[in-house]
Write a protein that holds these residues in place. Structure first.
Motif, short mmCIF file in Angstrom:
data_model
loop_
_atom_site.label_atom_id
_atom_site.label_comp_id
_atom_site.label_asym_id
_atom_site.label_seq_id
_atom_site.Cartn_x
_atom_site.Cartn_y
_atom_site.Cartn_z
N GLN A 165 0.88 -1.17 0.00
CA GLN A 165 0.00 0.00 0.00
C GLN A 165 0.92 1.21 0.00
O GLN A 165 1.13 1.87 1.01
CB GLN A 165 -0.90 -0.04 1.24
N ASN B 250 4.66 5.75 -5.28
CA ASN B 250 5.90 5.47 -6.01
C ASN B 250 7.12 5.92 -5.19
O ASN B 250 7.19 7.05 -4.73
CB ASN B 250 5.90 6.19 -7.36
N THR C 236 9.17 1.11 -2.69
CA THR C 236 8.15 0.33 -3.38
C THR C 236 8.79 -0.69 -4.32
O THR C 236 8.40 -1.86 -4.36
CB THR C 236 7.20 1.25 -4.17
N LEU D 221 8.69 -4.88 -4.17
CA LEU D 221 8.31 -5.74 -5.29
C LEU D 221 9.41 -6.74 -5.60
O LEU D 221 9.16 -7.95 -5.74
CB LEU D 221 8.00 -4.89 -6.52
N ASN E 188 -1.02 -5.48 -5.12
CA ASN E 188 -1.20 -4.03 -5.17
C ASN E 188 -2.44 -3.61 -4.40
O ASN E 188 -3.53 -4.14 -4.60
CB ASN E 188 -1.28 -3.55 -6.61
N ASN F 186 -4.79 -0.33 -3.46
CA ASN F 186 -5.11 1.05 -3.83
C ASN F 186 -5.07 1.94 -2.59
O ASN F 186 -5.88 1.79 -1.68
CB ASN F 186 -6.49 1.10 -4.48
N MET G 115 -2.49 -9.03 -10.07
CA MET G 115 -2.82 -7.61 -10.10
C MET G 115 -4.28 -7.44 -9.77
O MET G 115 -5.16 -7.97 -10.46
CB MET G 115 -2.52 -7.04 -11.51
N ILE H 17 1.00 0.87 -8.19
CA ILE H 17 -0.06 -0.07 -7.85
C ILE H 17 -0.87 -0.45 -9.09
O ILE H 17 -1.83 -1.21 -9.00
CB ILE H 17 -1.01 0.50 -6.78
N HIS H 18 -0.49 0.07 -10.25
CA HIS H 18 -1.17 -0.24 -11.50
C HIS H 18 -0.15 -0.81 -12.49
O HIS H 18 1.00 -0.36 -12.55
CB HIS H 18 -1.83 1.00 -12.09
N MET I 70 3.88 -0.32 -13.28
CA MET I 70 4.78 -1.39 -12.83
C MET I 70 5.51 -2.04 -14.00
O MET I 70 6.73 -2.26 -13.95
CB MET I 70 4.00 -2.44 -12.04
#
Length: 535
Positions: A59, A62, A66, A70, A82, A84, A169, A229-230, A234
């Motif tokens: 959560q 950028n 982050t 990942l 991810n 939101n 995702m 997160i999108h 990514m």
């Protein structure tokens, strides 16, 4: 070939350890440094019981951390999920529970919402909080991120990894509940990570090709503006890193800061999301122009650019190529189009398809040129929706022995091999038996000089079932000439597609990725008299 995202990243680290990987504010992180910190985080997560197949929510806006999160998850063959960061506690609790989160990493500014959501989902047994410019609440019991990394080994974890490792995702939430789309990592790499060349359609020779070619040439710099997160952010980020290029991040989309970053770092590629980013970027550039001559490509994904914005971008940055890509979490990359000036704003975006994108009929079979149908995808496609076999069965089909994803997007197959997008089938307004695709009307509204942004919805009507309506934000202060606006729409579209009611607002609410929030639009007009009614 291994084809796990962590393997592809480590190949780039080994080939180009001293190149810059990520830039954020005053921070400049080399590939070797990013790898070492991700290894430290992976060691901490492993010691906390996170292993292959575990689900770790992020959560986060950028940032360097982050990307470390990942990469660390992929190194452990764990599954980053991810989250939101705009969600409230109830929505967060739903995703935490639906995604079966084992752990969570979040920025401190989201601590209050995280605490409220975690109280409803006790299975999230481990949490890490990343410091930002927010003071953490005193009752926050998460492990401080930097403390978790301190004194941890920098050696890479010894974990079996492979192409079948899961990539997930979570998507949706603007019109319904979020849902997790499951991919094999190799398939996602093939369709959105450069495992198949975007322009030639040729598969790469092996898992080392991207890093091998990157090491042999000069690096470029990519400024990635959508949120990580999108997938629209990514996957371009990983594509850049796997090829030895640098990526610039901002915590939040700030148009003035973007242009300051362009002037300072001289990026060659600017990754944006449709009009939601393009319009404020143009406004900020006009207020305070900078030297943007380094830009060779402005690439939009996740939300398509209107023709009006394509014209403006091409006029403002004549040396740059402006591209529009289609795709989704359910299909990956579906095709790319390059902007041309002064196309008809009423015509849907036209792209040259790739990665097995086709237009099919209701039975999932390809339609002939000139015919309309559903945009579909063959070849490398997802495994399905997480914990939803019913939805998976409806969307992911087998036709003549081939696996096919049939989307809700209506499209027309053109004779030259391109595809014209018409609109989303689940966002259609049925008025008197005629179907109106909201994207078509939105594009025409936004092509009018009076309109800055627009969202089109259907409103109930006693005779026609529904009528087309719109929520618009004006381009300038002061009243909108609705008569001129209506005539503009009629010049491009049939009369039944003209919005019969219009509400004016200061700003259109969109998701972090730039997509219109249709739930917000429906709530905005509920119980509120329109600012304009058409005869």
């Amino acid at each position: 070939m291994a084809n796990n995202f962590a393997d592809l990243f480590e190949h780039a680290v080994d080939a180009m350890p001293d190149r810059t990987a990520v830039l954020q504010g005053e921070r400049r992180v080399r590939f070797a440094e990013l790898d070492a910190r991700a290894n430290r985080l992976a060691d901490h997560l492993a010691a906390s019981g996170i292993g292959a197949g575990a689900h770790v929510g992020f959560q986060m806006h950028n940032s360097v951390e982050t990307m470390e999160t990942l990469i660390a998850c992929f190194k452990l063959a764990a599954v980053p999920i991810n989250i939101n960061y705009r969600y409230g506690p109830a929505e967060l609790a739903y995703v935490y529970d639906n995604a079966d989160l084992d752990a969570l990493v979040y920025h401190a500014c989201y601590a209050e919402a995280v605490r409220a959501a975690r109280s409803r989902v006790p299975r999230v047994r481990h949490a890490l909080c990343v410091d930002d410019d927010t003071v953490r609440p005193a009752e926050d019991d998460a492990v401080p991120y930097e403390s978790a990394l301190a004194d941890r080994p920098t050696a890479r974890p010894s974990v079996p990894r492979g192409p079948d490792d899961l990539f997930m995702m979570y998507t949706g939430g603007t019109t319904g509940l979020p849902k997790g789309v499951m991919w094999r990592q190799e398939d996602m790499w093939r369709v959105l990570g450069g495992g198949i060349d975007f322009y030639t359609g040729e598969p790469v020779a092996d898992e080392y090709q991207q890093s091998r070619i990157g090491a042999a040439g000069d690096p470029s710099t990519w400024f990635v503006l959508p949120p990580l997160i999108h997938a629209a952010a990514m996957m371009p980020t990983f594509t850049a890193l796997w090829s030895g290029n640098a990526v610039i991040f901002q915590r939040r989309f700030d148009p003035e800061a973007v242009w300051a970053g362009v002037a300072r770092h001289r990026p060659q590629v600017l990754v944006i999301t449709g009009d939601a980013m393009a319009r404020p970027l143009i406004d900020a550039y006009r207020r305070r122009p900078v030297d943007a001559s380094s830009l060779l490509a402005i690439a939009s994904g996740a939300a398509l650019l209107s023709q009006a914005m394509k014209n403006t971008l091409l006029e403002t940055f004549p040396a740059a190529v402006v591209s529009d890509s289609i795709g989704s979490s359910e299909t990956g990359f579906g095709g790319i189009g390059f902007a041309q000036k002064d196309d008809d704003p009423a015509r849907g975006p036209r792209v040259r398809t790739g990665r097995g994108a086709v237009v099919v009929d209701d039975d999932g079979r390809p339609v002939p040129p000139g015919a309309e149908g559903w945009l579909a995808k063959t070849g490398a496609v997802p495994l399905g929706y997480y914990k939803d076999p019913g939805k998976s069965e409806r969307l992911f089909k087998s036709v003549d022995g081939a696996r096919v994803v049939v989307t809700d997007d209506r499209a027309r197959a053109e004779a030259d091999g391109t595809v014209t997008l018409i609109g989303r089938g689940n966002m259609v307004v049925n008025t008197g038996g005629e179907k109106v695709f909201v994207e078509e009307v939105e594009g025409v509204l936004k092509a009018n000089a009076q309109i800055y942004d627009a969202v089109v919805v259907g409103v109930p009507h006693e005779r026609w079932g529904h009528q087309v309506a719109a929520v618009v934000a004006g381009a300038e202060p002061g009243p909108i000439d609705f008569g001129a606006l209506e005539q503009h729409v009629r010049d491009h579209l049939a009369g039944y597609k003209v919005p019969k009611q219009i509400w004016v607002t200061d700003a259109i609410v969109r998701s972090p990725s730039g997509k219109p929030d249709y739930r917000w639009a429906a709530g905005h007009i509920a119980g509120r008299a329109p600012d304009h009614r058409s005869a």
